[in-house]
Design a protein around this motif. Structure first.
Motif, PDB file in Angstrom:
ATOM      1  N   LEU A 198      -5.682   2.553  -2.280  1.00 52.45           N
ATOM      2  CA  LEU A 198      -5.622   3.377  -1.042  1.00 52.45           C
ATOM      3  C   LEU A 198      -6.569   4.672  -1.783  1.00 52.45           C
ATOM      4  CD1 LEU A 198      -2.568   3.537   1.034  1.00 52.45           C
ATOM      5  CD2 LEU A 198      -4.635   2.432   1.471  1.00 52.45           C
ATOM      6  N   ALA A 199      -6.237   5.272  -2.703  1.00 48.28           N
ATOM      7  CA  ALA A 199      -7.052   6.412  -3.359  1.00 48.28           C
ATOM      8  C   ALA A 199      -8.633   5.970  -3.694  1.00 48.28           C
ATOM      9  CB  ALA A 199      -6.239   6.731  -4.658  1.00 48.28           C
ATOM     10  N   ASN A 235     -10.377   5.820  -0.564  1.00 47.94           N
ATOM     11  CA  ASN A 235     -10.579   7.113   0.154  1.00 47.94           C
ATOM     12  C   ASN A 235     -11.730   7.994  -0.656  1.00 47.94           C
ATOM     13  OD1 ASN A 235      -9.932  10.010   1.095  1.00 47.94           O
ATOM     14  ND2 ASN A 235      -8.140   8.796   1.768  1.00 47.94           N
ATOM     15  N   PHE A 283       0.855  -1.365  -0.114  1.00 51.98           N
ATOM     16  CA  PHE A 283      -0.018   0.006   0.072  1.00 51.98           C
ATOM     17  C   PHE A 283       0.899   1.340  -0.157  1.00 51.98           C
ATOM     18  CE2 PHE A 283      -3.745  -2.433   1.937  1.00 51.98           C
ATOM     19  CZ  PHE A 283      -4.521  -2.632   0.743  1.00 51.98           C
ATOM     20  N   THR A 284       2.124   1.227   0.618  1.00 50.32           N
ATOM     21  CA  THR A 284       2.774   2.567   0.820  1.00 50.32           C
ATOM     22  C   THR A 284       3.812   2.548  -0.229  1.00 50.32           C
ATOM     23  OG1 THR A 284       4.104   1.354   2.404  1.00 50.32           O
ATOM     24  CG2 THR A 284       2.358   2.765   3.495  1.00 50.32           C
ATOM     25  N   ARG A 285       4.412   1.457  -0.903  1.00 50.37           N
ATOM     26  CA  ARG A 285       5.565   1.581  -1.983  1.00 50.37           C
ATOM     27  C   ARG A 285       5.367   1.477  -3.329  1.00 50.37           C
ATOM     28  NH1 ARG A 285       9.886   0.753   1.936  1.00 50.37           N
ATOM     29  NH2 ARG A 285       9.210   2.107   3.736  1.00 50.37           N
ATOM     30  N   THR A 286       4.166   0.838  -3.544  1.00 54.51           N
ATOM     31  CA  THR A 286       3.798   0.535  -4.932  1.00 54.51           C
ATOM     32  C   THR A 286       2.797   1.317  -5.549  1.00 54.51           C
ATOM     33  OG1 THR A 286       2.075  -0.929  -4.599  1.00 54.51           O
ATOM     34  CG2 THR A 286       4.458  -1.821  -4.755  1.00 54.51           C
ATOM     35  N   LEU A 287       2.662   1.718  -6.506  1.00 53.45           N
ATOM     36  CA  LEU A 287       1.892   2.521  -7.349  1.00 53.45           C
ATOM     37  C   LEU A 287       0.457   1.899  -7.236  1.00 53.45           C
ATOM     38  CD1 LEU A 287       1.977   5.334  -8.553  1.00 53.45           C
ATOM     39  CD2 LEU A 287       2.055   4.127 -10.788  1.00 53.45           C
ATOM     40  N   THR A 288       0.147   0.843  -7.630  1.00 53.28           N
ATOM     41  CA  THR A 288      -0.915  -0.015  -7.613  1.00 53.28           C
ATOM     42  C   THR A 288      -1.588   0.137  -6.274  1.00 53.28           C
ATOM     43  OG1 THR A 288       0.083  -1.849  -9.120  1.00 53.28           O
ATOM     44  CG2 THR A 288      -2.053  -2.181  -8.209  1.00 53.28           C
ATOM     45  N   GLY A 289      -0.637  -0.118  -5.059  1.00 46.66           N
ATOM     46  CA  GLY A 289      -1.183   0.007  -3.711  1.00 46.66           C
ATOM     47  C   GLY A 289      -1.718   1.083  -3.511  1.00 46.66           C
ATOM     48  N   LYS A 290      -0.892   2.364  -3.957  1.00 43.49           N
ATOM     49  CA  LYS A 290      -1.656   3.615  -3.716  1.00 43.49           C
ATOM     50  C   LYS A 290      -2.830   3.738  -4.430  1.00 43.49           C
ATOM     51  CE  LYS A 290       2.805   5.714  -2.660  1.00 43.49           C
ATOM     52  NZ  LYS A 290       4.088   6.163  -3.104  1.00 43.49           N
TER      53      LYS A 290
END
Lengths: 316, 259, 290
Positions: C168-169, C172, C158-165
């Motif tokens: 999260l987005a 949100n 979630f914090t280090r990969t673009l897919t993970g972000k």
């Protein structure tokens, strides 16, 4: 509401009265009575879930209280079963008022887990207090005595027939009360707070109080349903209060159309009959039940009755 | 007669002063308008006055009683009701039921009475129904009484909200942008309606973007900018106040040209 | 003290399983606002598929991998066939769909597999390890360790990969995520796959201790749901803490009070927490906008 109160009640009464004409055997009276009992519990949920918009995943807990009140009170307190039904209603109402006050502040899934917890607690007590309840194996329930009374008066009816009519009449009364409520200040306020709690409070609706009223009323419906179930079966197990029973009645309510009493009864009819039909394919029962639940919710998300009504309306 | 007193009202959202030290009064029979550019804090002010938000500071007095921070349903009982900028209609209920809901306080009795449909409950229901139909007629929605509210147009829903708020029998009525999204004809109808309501003795508190409407019907105008009250007075003097012109020309006027 | 330590060990083991189930709930909830009551069935499938693949002669690690992959595929199918078509339906309808899916999967498993109770051999033997005055099974360490690895890996994801972000987005604000070009449907598919895979992994790890049969899913789903709500729905940290706390409550109640009422205490604690914190321990406060 789709049509006026009296039309709905008349249709219901005619159906209850006429259905036995189609029964090939006495066994069907039993199923009919079971449908009416389920429909009664579901009618209570229509008030809570359909109108007030509050979820309960533990309503079978109240059915359990009603059922065990009828099993325990005649045996230990020497009460007449009819008084035991009332006792169950009072206990259910009191308990609903007690726990409803804090948990109805919760919303959506959080309310779901709180009611779920309540149902599980009731089931657990019923399962574990073996000395009183006989534990998971269940216990027998004393006879209501009304049938014997009728016999003394010269009217002989079989158990199935008696319970068919008794439950049918109770369901009619339950439906009448609910339909009255729908078009009253209380019913309207419940539907209003479902629409917008903020707007409801700005027109003077005491939102927490009304939610609590809906919760208590629906608990009493479930309690009576549980009592009737216990009395007609003459035997009861903690499953009556279990999670799957809670889900079953919520599904019945939503399946038929959670906003309307008639829809709820339709849902109860279908989901009570389905397992009976499926006993032929016992192996596939769960498979089919699961598939039906999914398909109906996908294709008729508002439930059978409202979706059908909407479709009829579209075609002039 | 002054009905509503606002004194030093303020609220913070995460350290940001959304509304700060706003004071004014609204009199019975008058239209008091709160204007200001987008984000000036008008709706937040309304939410505090109507009990939806609890003010961080200051005081709201209704007819001399301190009603700061009390619940909206209590305020309704004291004769204050409101409409909403982004509609809060009971979408799944009929138009008539929406209007009837406004009569909750006068219609409600015991749950027993409602469930058993006792004569007293039926009589109250009948009275409420008559009242609701009258109000629907007044906002010209009586033809649509049995329609599901969700099917109405935006302008119709705005009027329905007013009807619902009137069911309370308010002494103070808060209208949050009643003419937003309405066409010229509808705006004029609302204009007339508001004037009538004020004339009947209600203290009308109005948030509105349509400046022509505000200037035409207001008796008193309060101007907010960035949560602060920058001017107050009759429409004439406020519209010539340099502060106000600056606040508006800086934002709204440009927006209007661009939009 | 020794018995306390013993209870803590067993509580942590059970709690780790609950935490993984709760995590599965959380991932799907974040991507789609759906609470997936079929989550417990993923655990069951993980256990059952491994058992049957292993019995068919496939080596255990491969059987486990097969179970995780197959369950992930079933998770995707669930999303495509039952959740996506019901987009926008009311909460109650979605609850019924996922419970229907859970009943369906249970019914199918009963037909495809059987109704027996099955076990798997422990991964590293059954010799208890002594720690302090208490003992712990090597398999418990597998469960706890496995859960920790999953949580750390997920946190990195979630914090280090673009897919993970992107996930999260989406959690949100779905609309905003769509507007910046995130394929939210793909995110949902990914979430169901991930969540099912995690559930299956929990099943693989726990089966040597708890055994598995076609009907273990319901209880697990309820516990996982409760754990997720206890922690605050939508928060992975809440899932971890909620799961472990629930496991510990149960173990301590069973140890010191009554094993019959261990689940009762768990639910009483949850109710108490929700009264004080209606959004759970780590849930976000929400205010209604008007």
């Amino acid at each position: 509401m789709l049509t006026s109160k009296w039309v709905q009640l008349a249709v219901l009464a005619v159906l209850i009265a006429a259905l036995p004409l189609l029964f090939p055997s006495g066994y069907y009276y039993r199923i009919g009575a079971l449908i009416f009992v389920n429909a009664l519990a579901v009618t209570g949920l229509v008030i809570l879930v359909g109108w007030a918009g509050q979820i309960s995943l533990g309503h079978a807990g109240f059915a359990g209280i009603g059922a065990y009140a009828c099993a325990l009170a005649p045996e230990h307190l020497g009460l007449h079963p009819v008084v035991a039904i009332v006792l169950g209603m009072v206990i259910s109402a009191g308990l609903a008022a007690l726990i409803g006050k804090p948990i109805l502040r919760l919303k959506g899934y959080y309310l779901g887990v709180a009611t779920l917890g309540f149902g599980i607690l009731v089931t657990m007590v019923l399962t574990n207090e073996r000395i009183w309840t006989g534990g998971p194996d269940g216990m027998s329930v004393a006879k209501l005595g009304l049938r014997e009374l009728l016999r003394d008066m010269g009217v002989r009816v079989s158990g199935g027939v008696f319970w068919y009519w008794a439950c049918g009449i109770v369901l009619l009364i339950g439906a009448w009360l609910a339909l009255n409520l729908y078009n009253s200040a209380t019913g309207r306020a419940l539907r209003a707070l479902h629409g917008s709690e903020v707007a409801a409070s700005t027109i003077g609706i005491d939102v927490p109080r009304l939610k609590l009223q809906a919760f208590v009323i629906s608990a009493v419906y479930a309690s009576v349903a549980g009592s009737l179930l216990a009395l007609q079966n003459g035997f009861i197990t903690p499953d009556v209060a279990g999670f799957m029973h809670s889900i079953e009645i919520v599904t019945m309510a939503v399946l038929g159309g959670v906003g309307s009493v008639v829809g709820a009864i339709l849902g109860a009819v279908i989901l009570t009959l389905l397992p009976q039909v499926l006993t032929v394919f016992a192996e596939y029962e769960q498979l089919v039940l699961g598939a039906v639940m999914i398909l109906v919710m996908i294709f008729l998300p508002r439930g059978l009755l409202p979706s059908i009504a909407a479709r009829l309306k579209r075609k002039p | 007669m002054t009905l509503l007193h606002i004194e030093g009202l303020g609220i913070n959202f995460g350290g940001l002063k959304a509304v700060d030290n706003v004071s004014f009064a609204a009199a019975a029979g008058q239209v008091t308008s709160v204007i200001g550019p987008n984000g000036a804090g008008k709706t937040t002010l309304f939410n505090m006055i109507s009990g939806v938000y609890t003010p961080g500071s200051g005081r709201v007095a209704l007819d001399g009683d301190n009603v700061t921070g009390i619940h909206p349903s209590q305020l309704a009982r004291r004769g204050l009701s409101r409409t909403f900028q982004n509609l809060q209609i009971f979408q799944d209920m009929s138009v008539l039921d929406n209007a009837l809901a406004g009569f909750h306080l006068s219609e409600r009795g015991s749950v027993w009475g409602d469930m058993l449909s006792l004569p007293a409950a039926r009589r109250r229901a009948r009275d409420a129904r008559d009242g609701a139909m009258k109000l629907l007629k007044r906002v010209r929605l009586d033809d649509l009484a049995s329609e599901v509210a969700g099917n109405l147009s935006y302008g119709q829903l705005k009027r329905l909200e007013i009807a619902r708020a009137l069911g309370v029998g308010p002494r103070v009525l808060l209208l949050d942008e009643p003419a937003a999204g309405c066409n010229a004809v509808e705006t004029e109808e609302i204009d007339t309606l508001i004037a009538e309501l004020a004339a009947s003795g209600i203290a009308v508190l109005l948030v509105e973007h349509d400046m022509k409407l505000v200037m035409r019907i207001s008796h008193h105008v309060v101007v907010l900018d960035h949560g602060q009250m920058i001017a107050e007075g009759d429409p004439e003097s406020v519209s010539q106040n340099p502060e106000v012109i600056k606040a508006y020309l800086g934002t709204e006027a440009v927006d209007n040209v661009a939009g | 003290m020794d018995s306390l330590l013993q209870f803590l060990f067993s509580g942590l083991t059970v709690g780790a399983v609950y935490a993984l189930v709760a995590l599965g709930f959380t991932i799907i909830y974040n991507a789609s606002d759906v609470v997936n009551f079929a989550q417990g069935e993923f655990v069951m499938l993980g256990g059952m598929i491994t058992v049957f693949a292993h019995e068919a002669g496939i080596p255990l690690p491969l059987a486990a991998l097969l179970a995780v992959v197959l369950t992930a595929a079933i998770g995707v199918a669930l999303n495509k066939l039952a959740i996506e078509p019901a987009r926008g339906a009311p909460v109650v309808s979605i609850i019924i769909i996922t419970i229907g899916a859970s009943i369906f999967i249970r019914g199918a498993s009963q037909l495809i597999f059987d109704k027996q109770l099955h076990r798997l051999p422990s991964f590293s033997g059954d010799a208890p390890i002594r720690i302090g005055g208490a003992t712990i099974l090597p398999q418990s360490l597998w469960v706890i360790g496995g859960a920790l690895i999953v949580f750390v890996a997920l946190w990195l994801f979630f914090t280090r990969t673009l897919t993970g972000k992107a996930v999260l987005a989406t959690a949100n604000n779905r609309l905003a995520a769509q507007l910046v070009g995130i394929n939210t449907r793909a995110i949902m598919t990914l979430s169901f796959a991930l969540s099912a895979a995690i559930g299956a992994l929990a099943g693989v790890l726990a089966t040597p201790i708890t055994l598995v049969s076609y009907d273990v899913g319901v209880a697990l789903a309820l516990k996982g749901f409760a754990a997720a709500m206890l922690g605050g729905m939508g928060n992975p940290k809440g899932a971890l803490v909620g799961g472990l706390l629930l496991g510990l409550f149960e173990a301590l109640t069973a140890g010191y009070l009554s094993s019959q009422y261990k689940e009762a205490v768990a639910f009483i604690v949850i109710l108490a927490v929700l009264f004080a914190m209606p959004q759970g321990l780590f849930g976000a406060k929400s205010t209604e906008r008007v």
